[in-house]
Structures are given as structure tokens and as C-alpha cells.
Design an enzyme around this catalytic site. Structure first.
Site, PDB file in Angstrom:
ATOM      1  N   LYS A 242       0.933  -1.160  -0.084  1.00  0.00           N
ATOM      2  CA  LYS A 242      -0.018   0.063  -0.004  1.00  0.00           C
ATOM      3  C   LYS A 242       0.848   1.176  -0.130  1.00  0.00           C
ATOM      4  O   LYS A 242       0.457   2.022  -0.602  1.00  0.00           O
ATOM      5  CB  LYS A 242      -0.798  -0.107   1.286  1.00  0.00           C
ATOM      6  N   ASN A 243       1.972   1.179   0.821  1.00  0.00           N
ATOM      7  CA  ASN A 243       2.477   2.369   1.098  1.00  0.00           C
ATOM      8  C   ASN A 243       3.549   2.721  -0.055  1.00  0.00           C
ATOM      9  O   ASN A 243       3.915   3.968  -0.358  1.00  0.00           O
ATOM     10  CB  ASN A 243       3.319   2.603   2.430  1.00  0.00           C
TER      11      ASN A 243
ATOM     12  N   CYS B 123      -5.695   8.426   8.999  1.00  0.00           N
ATOM     13  CA  CYS B 123      -5.752   7.635  10.134  1.00  0.00           C
ATOM     14  C   CYS B 123      -5.835   8.753  11.317  1.00  0.00           C
ATOM     15  O   CYS B 123      -5.039   9.853  11.199  1.00  0.00           O
ATOM     16  CB  CYS B 123      -4.793   6.839  10.551  1.00  0.00           C
TER      17      CYS B 123
ATOM     18  N   ARG C  82      -0.958  15.327  12.151  1.00  0.00           N
ATOM     19  CA  ARG C  82       0.004  15.037  10.802  1.00  0.00           C
ATOM     20  C   ARG C  82       0.133  16.211  10.347  1.00  0.00           C
ATOM     21  O   ARG C  82      -0.420  16.568   9.263  1.00  0.00           O
ATOM     22  CB  ARG C  82      -0.806  13.805  10.163  1.00  0.00           C
TER      23      ARG C  82
ATOM     24  N   ASP D 101       3.927   0.877  12.024  1.00  0.00           N
ATOM     25  CA  ASP D 101       2.773   0.292  11.582  1.00  0.00           C
ATOM     26  C   ASP D 101       2.586  -1.184  12.260  1.00  0.00           C
ATOM     27  O   ASP D 101       1.473  -1.877  11.965  1.00  0.00           O
ATOM     28  CB  ASP D 101       2.892   0.054   9.941  1.00  0.00           C
TER      29      ASP D 101
ATOM     30  N   ARG E  21      -8.908  -0.274   4.228  1.00  0.00           N
ATOM     31  CA  ARG E  21      -8.076   0.834   3.581  1.00  0.00           C
ATOM     32  C   ARG E  21      -6.782   0.297   3.242  1.00  0.00           C
ATOM     33  O   ARG E  21      -6.174   0.402   2.346  1.00  0.00           O
ATOM     34  CB  ARG E  21      -7.757   1.744   4.840  1.00  0.00           C
TER      35      ARG E  21
HETATM   36  C1  UD1 Z   1       4.071   6.979   5.942  1.00  0.00           C
HETATM   37  C2  UD1 Z   1       3.086   5.622   5.916  1.00  0.00           C
HETATM   38  C3  UD1 Z   1       2.673   5.338   7.160  1.00  0.00           C
HETATM   39  C4  UD1 Z   1       3.765   5.203   8.260  1.00  0.00           C
HETATM   40  C5  UD1 Z   1       4.349   6.296   8.342  1.00  0.00           C
HETATM   41  C6  UD1 Z   1       5.646   6.105   9.434  1.00  0.00           C
HETATM   42  C7  UD1 Z   1       2.272   5.914   3.647  1.00  0.00           C
HETATM   43  C8  UD1 Z   1       1.153   6.155   2.725  1.00  0.00           C
HETATM   44  N1  UD1 Z   1       1.959   6.045   5.246  1.00  0.00           N
HETATM   45  O1  UD1 Z   1       3.266   7.948   6.582  1.00  0.00           O
HETATM   46  O2  UD1 Z   1       1.899   4.273   7.116  1.00  0.00           O
HETATM   47  O3  UD1 Z   1       2.922   4.973   9.552  1.00  0.00           O
HETATM   48  O4  UD1 Z   1       5.141   6.853   7.140  1.00  0.00           O
HETATM   49  O5  UD1 Z   1       6.328   5.010   8.839  1.00  0.00           O
HETATM   50  O6  UD1 Z   1       3.469   5.546   3.034  1.00  0.00           O
HETATM   51  N2  UD1 Z   1       5.551  14.897  10.242  1.00  0.00           N
HETATM   52  C9  UD1 Z   1       5.689  16.269  10.346  1.00  0.00           C
HETATM   53  N3  UD1 Z   1       5.916  17.286   9.467  1.00  0.00           N
HETATM   54  C10 UD1 Z   1       5.564  16.725   8.161  1.00  0.00           C
HETATM   55  C11 UD1 Z   1       5.553  15.266   7.899  1.00  0.00           C
HETATM   56  C12 UD1 Z   1       5.425  14.267   9.058  1.00  0.00           C
HETATM   57  O7  UD1 Z   1       5.897  16.628  11.715  1.00  0.00           O
HETATM   58  O8  UD1 Z   1       5.689  17.705   7.057  1.00  0.00           O
HETATM   59  C13 UD1 Z   1       5.560  13.925  11.381  1.00  0.00           C
HETATM   60  C14 UD1 Z   1       4.385  13.185  11.475  1.00  0.00           C
HETATM   61  O9  UD1 Z   1       3.235  14.049  12.230  1.00  0.00           O
HETATM   62  C15 UD1 Z   1       4.738  12.000  12.352  1.00  0.00           C
HETATM   63  C16 UD1 Z   1       6.081  11.496  11.476  1.00  0.00           C
HETATM   64  O10 UD1 Z   1       6.526  13.123  11.104  1.00  0.00           O
HETATM   65  O11 UD1 Z   1       4.795  12.175  13.488  1.00  0.00           O
HETATM   66  C17 UD1 Z   1       6.081  10.662  10.513  1.00  0.00           C
HETATM   67  O12 UD1 Z   1       5.389  11.013   9.488  1.00  0.00           O
HETATM   68  P1  UD1 Z   1       5.998  10.669   8.006  1.00  0.00           P
HETATM   69  O13 UD1 Z   1       7.203   9.840   7.988  1.00  0.00           O
HETATM   70  O14 UD1 Z   1       5.634  11.655   7.063  1.00  0.00           O
HETATM   71  O15 UD1 Z   1       4.435   9.661   7.831  1.00  0.00           O
HETATM   72  P2  UD1 Z   1       3.662   9.611   6.485  1.00  0.00           P
HETATM   73  O16 UD1 Z   1       4.410   9.707   5.092  1.00  0.00           O
HETATM   74  O17 UD1 Z   1       2.700  10.242   6.734  1.00  0.00           O
END
Ligand code: UD1
Length: 418
Positions: free
Chosen positions: A22-23, A116, A121, A305, A397
Site C-alpha cells: 500500500k505505502n 488515520c 499530522r 505500523d 483501507r
Molecule cells: C508513512 C506511511 C505510514 C507510516 C509512516 C511512518 C504512507 C502512505 N504512509 O506515512 O503508514 O506509519 O510513514 O512510517 O506511506 N511529520 C511532521 N511534518 C511533516 C511530515 C511528517 O511533523 O511535514 C511527522 C508526522 O506527524 C509523524 C512523523 O513525522 O509524527 C512521521 O510522518 P511521515 O514519515 O511523514 O509519515 P507518512 O508519510 O505520513
């Protein structure tokens, strides 16, 4: 809306085929926006999140043809860089179209992402990175992110945190920017490698995925290509945990053990036997599980995850385990539900202390998010009596044919509308 009805106590045994990731597929679908000709994707999982991303692309003007787990996508007629609020609210991953739309079409307007409910986020790392490439963001009220760019240019970008989505957005945008971009402190998840491979097959010039420095030499244009999505490591980990929690024996096919090393190490610490072969993992459970401690971290650390599925397992281990969740702040929503099933778990801030109990007992519980939902299904499979899991939409999902796959392994699970 459907519920899952689970009768616990059966050992899960047999073979399960792991679906495409998925990711990995979500950013790849977004990246098709960059192509001038048709892209062909194989091993695409049939999931709700993929459906939503396909709808985002259709809404933008893409043409998509589906045949089983393969897709062809033509994005050369995309004109309106806008996404409906309703769609984007459903899934945070729709923010992944930001980079490609800015790079290819010069503007983007997307609502602040849904997905989620596992904590704040924010998008600051995405916005900082894309701004460094020359995008101009206008902070508007009403929950939208809006940006324009005449032409993007290469830049040196230091990420405050190795965000998976931000790394992907920057890679996609930089692939057709003018000059060279270097991302420092980049995310190292296997899904980043898959995106790099896809973009390079389209004609991009990217190296370094899998390390914390990614170098992107911008090219003029990208063309369509054929790509097969990597297997889903989180789905694989979930089925490995299912074998362990039921004391069963499961052979996973179409999987990559090298993407799961930190998880496998912890699973082995519980006493479970893990056998690794080319493209396959076999997990042989046992009647007693040892407690283990772990901290979730960016890859190659223990994946956030799989924190919830692993917690279900530790709930019936012989002793006390300690988990520290460092990635998402609200990712303990399964704890209250596990406690209703008889688990002894206390949470203080980011730490969860799990005192193993002899057995869990069936209860009516709710899947508050995707991985919490999977954890509750695992707990139900091991519990005494009947467990009803509500709000299973979250599970659909991210897990393809979850109920069918569990049934084929001998699990007593039914999905019924209520
Ligand atoms: C992706 C995965 C999700 C997984 C996560 C962490 C997808 C579609 N989803 O989510 O399943 O749980 O990686 O391995 O690939 N953050 C900030 N600012 C930003 C972006 C992120 O503070 O601009 C924080 C987030 O709030 C969170 C952490 O960084 O606490 C990790 O987020 P991130 O690595 O961006 O996860 P996703 O890409 O959303």
C-alpha cells in the site's frame, strides 16, 4: 458498514500470498502524473486507499484501466490541479500529488489531509522542501494548502525529520526540476527505493534511496513505463504475528524478509521460529511467548505500523513488555480495546507497559485506525470466545482480502453487514 465476527482459539496454518505494498503504490500512483505517456503497474493491491488515490487521479483527468492487480494510467490530459475536499479528507496520502502537480502543472490546491486519526499530522516538512525547490505557498484559511511554481530548481534540502511522505514529494518534484537536488536526512523506507526505481524507469536520474542522502539530477521529461510494486512488509508482519499469536504455522509467499529485519528480530525474541527462504518466510509459533521491549523508529528501526499487531502478541506473553512509540503521538488507540478483551496494559505518554495475561477473552471492540484494527483481529483470533470488531472500514483501507486470507488459514472469521 460491516463487522468482523471472530471465534478465537484456532491455530492459523497454511500458505498466504502477500499483496503489493500500500505505502509503495500510493506515491507511485501519484508519480504517474509526471509521465508523458501511459504507465503500467503490476502487483497493485485492491484496497480502499488505492481506490481513493485512483479517484483523485480520475478527478484530475487521468484515464485508468484495471485488469486484476494490474493498472494502466494515462495522465497526459490532466488540467485541473485541484482535489475535492471530500476525497482528500479520506486519505492523507493524497498530499503525495502535491509534488508531481507542482512540478508538472505549476500549481496545486489540496485540503489539509485526512487519513488515520493517529495524531497531529502536520505538513511543514513537505512545505519546506517544496519551497526550497521554488514553490510559493500561500497560507489560506479554510484548511487548504495552495502553492504555485513557475519552474522548479534543484536545492540542498535538510529534513527536520526523515518523513516518508516529504521525502517522496520532494523526490517526485525534483525529478523534473532544473538542476540537482540533494535530500539530507531522507527517509530510508523500502517504499522510497521502490519509488526511485519507478521514477528511474520513467527516465529520471535518482540515486541514494535506502540511504539518508538522495541525489536527484533533474531531467526534462519522464515517460511511461512498466513497474511491479514491492510486497507489503506490513501485511507480511501482520500475518507473521497471526501465526505467533495463535501458536500456528504460516508460510508467507511473495515477500521480502530483508524489509522486515527489525520486526523479525523481535518476533524471534518472543521464542517464535522464523525460517527465511528466497521470497518466502515461514513462521512456526509455539505455546508460550516471551515478553520483549521495543521502540518504534524510522526504517530500519521497528516500524510504527507493526506496533499495534505486536502489542496484541505481547498481551499474552509470559511477563512484562515495554513499548515506546516515537513516530505518532496517538497511536495507542487499540490499548483501551485490548484492555476490554482482558489485557493488562498501561500507557503513560509514549510508553506502554504490557503485563502478559494467560488469555484474552472475546469482546465487542472498535477498529479506530488501520493498524489498530489489524491488532484487534489478531487478538480476537487468539481470544477465548467471540470477538466482534466494528468499524472495519479502516482495515479495508490497507489489507487486501484480509478476511478471505485468514479464513484460508483456518481462522474462524466472518464479515457481515449489521
Ligand atoms: C508513512 C506511511 C505510514 C507510516 C509512516 C511512518 C504512507 C502512505 N504512509 O506515512 O503508514 O506509519 O510513514 O512510517 O506511506 N511529520 C511532521 N511534518 C511533516 C511530515 C511528517 O511533523 O511535514 C511527522 C508526522 O506527524 C509523524 C512523523 O513525522 O509524527 C512521521 O510522518 P511521515 O514519515 O511523514 O509519515 P507518512 O508519510 O505520513
Amino acid at each position: 458498514v460491516n463487522n468482523f465476527y471472530i471465534t478465537g482459539g484456532r491455530r492459523l496454518e497454511g500458505v498466504v500470498n502477500i499483496s503489493g505494498s500500500k505505502n509503495a503504490v500510493l506515491p507511485i500512483l501519484a508519480a504517474t502524473i509526471l509521465a508523458d505517456t501511459t504507465c503500467f503497474l503490476d502487483n497493485v493491491p485492491d484496497l480502499l486507499d488505492v481506490e481513493v488515490m485512483k479517484n483523485v487521479l480520475l478527478l484530475l483527468g487521468a484515464k485508468i484501466e484495471v485488469g486484476g492487480n494490474s493498472l494502466s494510467i494515462k495522465t497526459d490530459e490532466i488540467v485541473i490541479p485541484k482535489i475535492s475536499e471530500e476525497l482528500a479528507q479520506k486519505m492523507r496520502a493524497s498530499n503525495l500529488v502535491m509534488g508531481p502537480l507542482l512540478a508538472k502543472h505549476g500549481s496545486v490546491k489540496v485540503p489539509y489531509p485526512g487519513g488515520c486519526s493517529i495524531g497531529n499530522r502536520p505538513m511543514d516538512i513537505h512545505i519546506k522542501g517544496l519551497s526550497a525547490l521554488g514553490a510559493r505557498f500561500t497560507e489560506k484559511s479554510g484548511g487548504y494548502i495552495e502553492a504555485r511554481a513557475d519552474a522548479l530548481h534543484g536545492a540542498k534540502i535538510h529534513l527536520d525529520f526523515p518523513s516518508v511522505g516529504a521525502t517522496e514529494n520532494i523526490m517526485m518534484a525534483a525529478s523534473i526540476a532544473q538542476g540537482t537536488t540533494v535530500i539530507f536526512n531522507a527517509a530510508r523506507e523500502p517504499e522510497i527505493n521502490d519509488l526511485q526505481n519507478f521514477l528511474n524507469a520513467m527516465g529520471a536520474d535518482i540515486q541514494g534511496a535506502g540511504t539518508d542522502i538522495i541525489i536527484i539530477n533533474g531531467v526534462k521529461r519522464l515517460k511511461g513505463c512498466r513497474h511491479s510494486v514491492i510486497p507489503d512488509r506490513i501485511e507480511a508482519g501482520t500475518f507473521m504475528a497471526a501465526a505467533a499469536i495463535t501458536g500456528g504455522r504460516i508460510l508467507l509467499k511473495n515477500t521480502k524478509a530483508q524489509h522486515l529485519e527489525s520486526f523479525i528480530a523481535k518476533l524471534e525474541e518472543t521464542g517464535v521460529d522464523v525460517k527465511i527462504k528466497e521470497g518466502e518466510i515461514e513462521v512456526i509459533g509455539r505455546n508460550e511467548l516471551a515478553p520483549v521491549d521495543f521502540t518504534t523508529m524510522p526504517y530500519p528501526g521497528f516500524p510504527t505500523d507493526l506496533q499495534a499487531p505486536m502489542m496484541s502478541l505481547l498481551a499474552i506473553a509470559q511477563g512484562t513488555s515495554i513499548i515506546k512509540e516515537t513516530i505518532f503521538e496517538k497511536r495507542y488507540q487499540h490499548v483501551g480495546e485490548l484492555v476490554r478483551m482482558g489485557a493488562n496494559i498501561k500507557v503513560e505518554d509514549r510508553i506502554a507497559v504490557i503485563k502478559g495475561v494467560k488469555r484474552l477473552s472475546g469482546a465487542r471492540v472498535a477498529a479506530t485506525d488501520l493498524r489498530a484494527g489489524a491488532a484487534l483481529v489478531l487478538a480476537g483470533l487468539a481470544a477465548e470466545g467471540c470477538t466482534v470488531v466494528e468499524e472495519t472500514l479502516h482495515i479495508h483501507r490497507g489489507y487486501e482480502k484480509f478476511v478471505e486470507k485468514i479464513k484460508a488459514l483456518g481462522g474462524a472469521i466472518e464479515e457481515e453487514a449489521y
